[in-house]
Design an enzyme around this catalytic site. Structure first.
Site, PDB file in Angstrom:
ATOM      1  N   CYS A   1     -25.073 -56.943 -34.911  1.00  0.00           N
ATOM      2  CA  CYS A   1     -24.607 -56.662 -36.370  1.00  0.00           C
ATOM      3  C   CYS A   1     -23.621 -57.778 -36.808  1.00  0.00           C
ATOM      4  O   CYS A   1     -22.994 -58.426 -36.144  1.00  0.00           O
ATOM      5  CB  CYS A   1     -23.938 -55.687 -36.792  1.00  0.00           C
ATOM      6  SG  CYS A   1     -24.770 -54.031 -35.983  1.00  0.00           S
TER       7      CYS A   1
ATOM      8  N   ARG B   1     -27.660 -62.312 -36.074  1.00  0.00           N
ATOM      9  CA  ARG B   1     -27.038 -61.236 -35.390  1.00  0.00           C
ATOM     10  C   ARG B   1     -27.899 -59.666 -35.517  1.00  0.00           C
ATOM     11  O   ARG B   1     -27.419 -58.835 -34.995  1.00  0.00           O
ATOM     12  CB  ARG B   1     -25.569 -60.845 -35.926  1.00  0.00           C
ATOM     13  CG  ARG B   1     -24.580 -62.153 -35.693  1.00  0.00           C
ATOM     14  CD  ARG B   1     -23.364 -61.738 -36.036  1.00  0.00           C
ATOM     15  NE  ARG B   1     -22.503 -61.017 -35.397  1.00  0.00           N
ATOM     16  CZ  ARG B   1     -21.901 -61.389 -34.320  1.00  0.00           C
ATOM     17  NH1 ARG B   1     -21.730 -62.445 -33.922  1.00  0.00           N
ATOM     18  NH2 ARG B   1     -21.499 -60.404 -33.639  1.00  0.00           N
TER      19      ARG B   1
ATOM     20  N   TRP C   1     -28.412 -54.469 -36.492  1.00  0.00           N
ATOM     21  CA  TRP C   1     -29.132 -54.468 -35.296  1.00  0.00           C
ATOM     22  C   TRP C   1     -29.002 -53.115 -34.990  1.00  0.00           C
ATOM     23  O   TRP C   1     -28.006 -52.935 -34.044  1.00  0.00           O
ATOM     24  CB  TRP C   1     -28.931 -55.501 -34.450  1.00  0.00           C
ATOM     25  CG  TRP C   1     -29.971 -55.602 -33.240  1.00  0.00           C
ATOM     26  CD1 TRP C   1     -30.936 -56.462 -33.274  1.00  0.00           C
ATOM     27  CD2 TRP C   1     -29.954 -55.277 -32.030  1.00  0.00           C
ATOM     28  NE1 TRP C   1     -31.572 -56.326 -32.151  1.00  0.00           N
ATOM     29  CE2 TRP C   1     -30.853 -55.652 -31.114  1.00  0.00           C
ATOM     30  CE3 TRP C   1     -29.079 -54.461 -31.490  1.00  0.00           C
ATOM     31  CZ2 TRP C   1     -31.305 -55.161 -29.839  1.00  0.00           C
ATOM     32  CZ3 TRP C   1     -29.400 -53.874 -30.027  1.00  0.00           C
ATOM     33  CH2 TRP C   1     -30.458 -54.302 -29.364  1.00  0.00           C
TER      34      TRP C   1
ATOM     35  N   ASN D   1     -19.397 -53.192 -36.893  1.00  0.00           N
ATOM     36  CA  ASN D   1     -20.028 -53.732 -35.834  1.00  0.00           C
ATOM     37  C   ASN D   1     -19.553 -53.311 -34.542  1.00  0.00           C
ATOM     38  O   ASN D   1     -18.360 -53.476 -34.082  1.00  0.00           O
ATOM     39  CB  ASN D   1     -19.970 -55.139 -35.864  1.00  0.00           C
ATOM     40  CG  ASN D   1     -20.563 -56.039 -34.542  1.00  0.00           C
ATOM     41  OD1 ASN D   1     -21.264 -55.502 -33.961  1.00  0.00           O
ATOM     42  ND2 ASN D   1     -20.018 -57.216 -34.343  1.00  0.00           N
ATOM     43  N   GLY D   2     -20.346 -52.505 -33.667  1.00  0.00           N
ATOM     44  CA  GLY D   2     -19.583 -51.833 -32.568  1.00  0.00           C
ATOM     45  C   GLY D   2     -20.255 -50.562 -32.093  1.00  0.00           C
ATOM     46  O   GLY D   2     -21.280 -50.118 -32.855  1.00  0.00           O
TER      47      GLY D   2
ATOM     48  N   GLU E   1     -37.690 -71.447 -18.252  1.00  0.00           N
ATOM     49  CA  GLU E   1     -37.293 -71.722 -19.683  1.00  0.00           C
ATOM     50  C   GLU E   1     -38.295 -71.739 -20.608  1.00  0.00           C
ATOM     51  O   GLU E   1     -38.540 -71.240 -21.736  1.00  0.00           O
ATOM     52  CB  GLU E   1     -36.219 -72.751 -19.670  1.00  0.00           C
ATOM     53  CG  GLU E   1     -35.984 -73.156 -21.083  1.00  0.00           C
ATOM     54  CD  GLU E   1     -34.954 -72.116 -22.037  1.00  0.00           C
ATOM     55  OE1 GLU E   1     -34.579 -70.873 -21.408  1.00  0.00           O
ATOM     56  OE2 GLU E   1     -34.766 -72.211 -23.154  1.00  0.00           O
TER      57      GLU E   1
ATOM     58  N   LYS F   1     -39.384 -69.372 -23.644  1.00  0.00           N
ATOM     59  CA  LYS F   1     -39.471 -69.773 -24.948  1.00  0.00           C
ATOM     60  C   LYS F   1     -40.685 -69.030 -25.631  1.00  0.00           C
ATOM     61  O   LYS F   1     -40.970 -68.725 -26.767  1.00  0.00           O
ATOM     62  CB  LYS F   1     -39.418 -71.268 -25.070  1.00  0.00           C
ATOM     63  CG  LYS F   1     -38.277 -71.996 -25.011  1.00  0.00           C
ATOM     64  CD  LYS F   1     -37.338 -71.837 -26.016  1.00  0.00           C
ATOM     65  CE  LYS F   1     -36.440 -70.629 -25.818  1.00  0.00           C
ATOM     66  NZ  LYS F   1     -35.376 -70.572 -24.996  1.00  0.00           N
TER      67      LYS F   1
ATOM     68  N   GLU G   1     -40.767 -65.052 -26.092  1.00  0.00           N
ATOM     69  CA  GLU G   1     -39.831 -64.455 -27.231  1.00  0.00           C
ATOM     70  C   GLU G   1     -40.352 -64.850 -28.586  1.00  0.00           C
ATOM     71  O   GLU G   1     -40.022 -64.123 -29.482  1.00  0.00           O
ATOM     72  CB  GLU G   1     -38.366 -64.994 -26.825  1.00  0.00           C
ATOM     73  CG  GLU G   1     -37.884 -66.379 -26.855  1.00  0.00           C
ATOM     74  CD  GLU G   1     -36.363 -66.634 -26.636  1.00  0.00           C
ATOM     75  OE1 GLU G   1     -35.596 -65.577 -26.676  1.00  0.00           O
ATOM     76  OE2 GLU G   1     -36.021 -67.726 -26.053  1.00  0.00           O
TER      77      GLU G   1
ATOM     78  N   HIS H   1     -48.492 -67.638  -2.718  1.00  0.00           N
ATOM     79  CA  HIS H   1     -48.137 -66.440  -2.094  1.00  0.00           C
ATOM     80  C   HIS H   1     -48.411 -64.947  -2.982  1.00  0.00           C
ATOM     81  O   HIS H   1     -47.627 -64.162  -2.895  1.00  0.00           O
ATOM     82  CB  HIS H   1     -46.691 -66.437  -2.004  1.00  0.00           C
ATOM     83  CG  HIS H   1     -46.380 -67.421  -1.095  1.00  0.00           C
ATOM     84  ND1 HIS H   1     -46.525 -67.409   0.488  1.00  0.00           N
ATOM     85  CD2 HIS H   1     -45.787 -68.759  -0.896  1.00  0.00           C
ATOM     86  CE1 HIS H   1     -46.187 -68.500   1.165  1.00  0.00           C
ATOM     87  NE2 HIS H   1     -45.523 -69.431   0.133  1.00  0.00           N
TER      88      HIS H   1
ATOM     89  N   LYS I   1     -29.733 -63.037 -32.017  1.00  0.00           N
ATOM     90  CA  LYS I   1     -29.119 -64.270 -31.299  1.00  0.00           C
ATOM     91  C   LYS I   1     -28.067 -63.962 -30.435  1.00  0.00           C
ATOM     92  O   LYS I   1     -27.973 -64.515 -29.482  1.00  0.00           O
ATOM     93  CB  LYS I   1     -28.753 -65.194 -32.725  1.00  0.00           C
ATOM     94  CG  LYS I   1     -28.111 -66.725 -31.985  1.00  0.00           C
ATOM     95  CD  LYS I   1     -29.473 -67.484 -31.527  1.00  0.00           C
ATOM     96  CE  LYS I   1     -28.869 -68.749 -31.127  1.00  0.00           C
ATOM     97  NZ  LYS I   1     -30.070 -69.390 -30.200  1.00  0.00           N
TER      98      LYS I   1
HETATM   99  O1  M6R Z   1     -25.104 -66.876 -26.157  1.00  0.00           O
HETATM  100  P1  M6R Z   1     -25.896 -66.709 -24.661  1.00  0.00           P
HETATM  101  O2  M6R Z   1     -26.113 -67.976 -24.311  1.00  0.00           O
HETATM  102  O3  M6R Z   1     -24.910 -66.032 -23.800  1.00  0.00           O
HETATM  103  O4  M6R Z   1     -27.246 -65.732 -24.669  1.00  0.00           O
HETATM  104  C1  M6R Z   1     -27.755 -65.649 -23.573  1.00  0.00           C
HETATM  105  C2  M6R Z   1     -29.124 -65.215 -23.924  1.00  0.00           C
HETATM  106  O5  M6R Z   1     -29.120 -64.156 -24.800  1.00  0.00           O
HETATM  107  C3  M6R Z   1     -30.054 -66.431 -24.831  1.00  0.00           C
HETATM  108  O6  M6R Z   1     -30.088 -67.239 -24.088  1.00  0.00           O
HETATM  109  C4  M6R Z   1     -31.511 -65.638 -24.993  1.00  0.00           C
HETATM  110  O7  M6R Z   1     -32.098 -65.515 -23.836  1.00  0.00           O
HETATM  111  C5  M6R Z   1     -32.169 -66.420 -25.826  1.00  0.00           C
HETATM  112  N1  M6R Z   1     -32.867 -65.700 -27.192  1.00  0.00           N
HETATM  113  C6  M6R Z   1     -32.888 -67.403 -25.132  1.00  0.00           C
HETATM  114  O8  M6R Z   1     -33.897 -68.239 -26.217  1.00  0.00           O
END
Ligand code: M6R
Length: 647
Positions: A35, A60, A108, A134-135, A520, A524, A527, A543, A642
């Site tokens: 949030c 957020r 959120w 927020n919390g 990675e 990408k 997500e 394997h 994020k």
């Molecule tokens: O802000 P942070 O780097 O701690 O965030 C970690 C993960 O939440 C973040 O990298 C997430 O996996 C991203 N959406 C990846 O693109």
């Protein structure tokens, strides 16, 4: 209990050292909920400022949004709805939006589904008070029962509505002021919060408070701004006060900012300067923040290495290391803790540190580390890696490591973030605000900082040869041009993406430094496109995962020159032999893998240990274009936010 902390904001980007070295006893209580909250009190129309702030905080959370405004005649209006901030804007059309004071929220969902009723702000029972939160209030059930026994009813299923009614109850029964009612109510609360409260009849004052959720007050000329993230209000002021845990801010347009603790002691007002440019927060002509952030990488690498590598001598200096030289030289072990993309970067950090510094390294998911009673010794260094600096699990891992006596080093992007403040020392990656939910420039910035860290520590420990040190630091200095070069593959990757948009699954393969790059790349893709994708070390295929290979299962194979190149080439042949389609990322001019691959993406070659930075660019672009062709919401993919401040 709440010690003040020292912090140096790196407004002079040309200074030689631009790292952080902090000492404080904070903290990292349990963080919950994402949030975004924003507030304004001053002379301007509050609503446009709040809406703009919400747009900037939408990373957020984006399942519902709302505003509360106090009109000059004292009326308190709450407007809120399910959906994004743009839906709220439509909803606000034609409404009475007057007022120079207001609070706003983008959600959120945690307690209660995303709907109009659960959206914030929440009115109190009498509609005299409105609150954003927020919390998570952990003891909300007990508090709610007590309030119900006193005749309170609830319109939503949120814990936040319990809090606003508790504040109203305290105010009504004790006849105290709103700030005092907030203080007394919060003393009964167990949990995490950043809250802001306004009341009917008072168009001068916002009361805000924080415990384990970020909150900053922007100080203007006769006006104040409030936000979960300083970047969202940077266009109005450069002066910020970070509200500490267990502190209540009384923000009154007619008075200086006042902050008291939950024990009712005055807290110090410590104004920090923060300089960011607005252009860093806008799309700048790109269709999505993610694409902008991919293209920013040549510049963000410049910012990341600026002042840290001497261009004449290739010497690498990180003040966060220099200030604690002996800890690094004598470290028995380094443990990286991180989540998501930052965890992938940490796997590359493991290779860098082990090979250059000869210190044993472990890489832990912060969420696992914190709950498995790990062995942490005083001569361990725990490196917490986080773009946002607010990730709950990483913050908790930092707290655990500090309690165990380890030295904690942070690698963060967001200046002044919770993890940056909770660590003993650290280095910012300085890539500027990353707004797309899918991390791109933060990943390359993190790996760049890790390479500098390994070189700096390796030299102090005498474990790196002069020749290798110079080769890698020179490659780092040239990295911005290399990134410009690799970005030229974008049109070709866009064409490739068209061909593979309708694939249901993908495999990504890499070895050595590029195994984490494969992980990675897969992250990408999944997500933002919602295509299932898995990353594997190439040799692991036989394997088990090779059973998945058929004509419908494309493989992205990273086969740039390194000491396992021939083996990766063989792994590619094995996949070809089973009818799999191969997209290979290869060095320019490589003919061997080109012959076996169905498609190739050619990249420039630099020092092997830095190749993940280069190779990640076409993988970011591939995910981006596939997601665009599938019509996905690239910057705000479903179910994600994020900054993951929930466990
Ligand atoms: O802000 P942070 O780097 O701690 O965030 C970690 C993960 O939440 C973040 O990298 C997430 O996996 C991203 N959406 C990846 O693109």
């Amino acid at each position: 209990m709440f010690k003040s902390f020292e912090w140096s904001y790196h407004t002079d980007r040309h200074q030689y050292y631009n790292d952080f070295s902090t000492r404080n006893d904070l903290y990292a209580k349990k963080q919950n909920n994402m949030c975004g909250i924003v507030g304004y009190v001053g002379r301007r129309d509050a609503c446009p400022i709040l809406i703009k702030g919400l747009h900037r905080l939408e990373y957020r959370g984006y399942d519902s949004a709302g505003v509360a405004l106090v009109n000059p005649d004292g009326r308190l209006n709450v407007f809120k709805c399910k959906g994004k901030v743009s839906d709220l804007e439509h909803f606000l059309d034609g409404k009475d939006l007057g007022g120079n004071i207001g609070i706003a929220h983008t959600r959120w969902a945690t307690h209660g589904v995303p709907n109009d009723a659960n959206a914030h702000p929440h009115y109190s029972e009498s509609e005299n008070i409105a609150l954003i939160h927020n919390g998570i209030i952990e003891n909300y059930r007990v508090l709610k029962d007590a309030l119900e026994q006193n005749g309170y009813t609830f319109r939503s299923s949120t814990d936040s509505e319990v809090l606003v009614n508790l504040i109203e109850y305290v105010r009504a029964t004790s006849g105290c002021s709103l700030p005092e009612a907030v203080r007394q109510a919060l003393r009964q609360v167990i949990g995490a919060y950043a809250i802001a409260v306004v009341e009917k009849g008072n168009h001068d004052r916002i009361v805000a408070a924080r415990q384990s959720s970020p909150m900053v007050v922007g100080v203007g000329d006769g006006e104040f701004f409030l936000s979960s993230d300083a970047a969202s209000i940077i266009e109005y002021t450069e002066d910020f006060v970070y509200v500490g845990d267990g502190e209540i801010a009384v923000i009154d347009r007619n008075a200086p900012l006042k902050i008291v603790t939950l024990d009712n002691h005055d807290a110090k007002i410590d104004i920090k300067k923060l300089q960011l440019s607005i252009s860093q927060l806008e799309k700048g002509g790109y269709p999505h923040f993610m694409l902008k952030e991919i293209y920013e990488q040549p510049r963000t690498i410049v910012d990341c290495i600026r002042g840290r590598i001497n261009p004449d001598t290739c010497e690498v200096k990180l003040s966060g290391v220099i200030d604690h030289r002996d800890r690094f030289v004598n470290a028995r072990r380094i443990i990286f803790v991180a989540c998501g993309t930052s965890w992938h970067a940490s796997l590359i950090g493991e290779h860098l540190v082990e090979s250059i510094c000869r210190i044993p390294v472990e890489v832990e998911y912060a969420s696992e580390f914190r709950y498995r009673n790990p062995i942490i010794r005083e001569d361990d260094i725990v490196v917490a890696v986080s773009q946002s600096g607010e990730t709950a699990d990483t913050l908790a891992a930092v707290e655990l490591a500090r309690k165990a006596g380890a030295f904690v080093f942070g690698i963060c992007n967001v200046v002044g973030s919770s993890i940056a403040r909770a660590t003993d020392s650290g280095a910012y990656i300085h890539v500027g605000p990353e707004i797309g939910v899918a991390s791109t420039k933060a990943f390359t910035g993190q790996v760049t900082v890790m390479a500098m860290l390994a070189l700096a520590v390796g030299r102090e420990r005498g474990t790196v040869t002069e020749a290798y040190y110079n080769e890698v630091s020179a490659a780092l200095l040239h990295l911005p041009e290399t990134m410009e070069e690799v970005l030229k593959v974008a049109p070709q990757v866009a064409d490739l993406a068209k061909i593979f948009t309708y694939a249901h699954n993908f495999i990504y393969l890499g070895r050595g430094y590029n195994y984490p790059t494969a992980l990675e790349g897969a992250l990408k893709l999944k997500e933002i496109s919602y295509i299932h994708a898995e990353g594997y070390p190439a040799a692991e295929m036989k394997h088990g995962p090779i059973a998945l290979i058929d004509a419908e299962m494309p493989t992205v194979a990273i086969a740039t020159p390194d000491h396992t190149y021939e083996k990766t080439a063989s792994n590619i042949e094995e996949i070809k032999a089973r009818g799999g389609k191969i997209i290979a990322v290869i060095a320019r001019g490589d003919e061997q893998v080109r012959r076996s691959a169905d498609f190739v993406i050619e990249v420039p070659v630099i020092a092997e240990c830095l190749m993940p930075i280069v190779v990640s660019v076409p993988l970011q672009l591939l995910a981006y274009y596939i997601a665009v062709y599938k019509g996905r919401n690239v910057d705000q993919p479903r179910n994600l936010a994020k900054s993951v401040t929930v466990e």
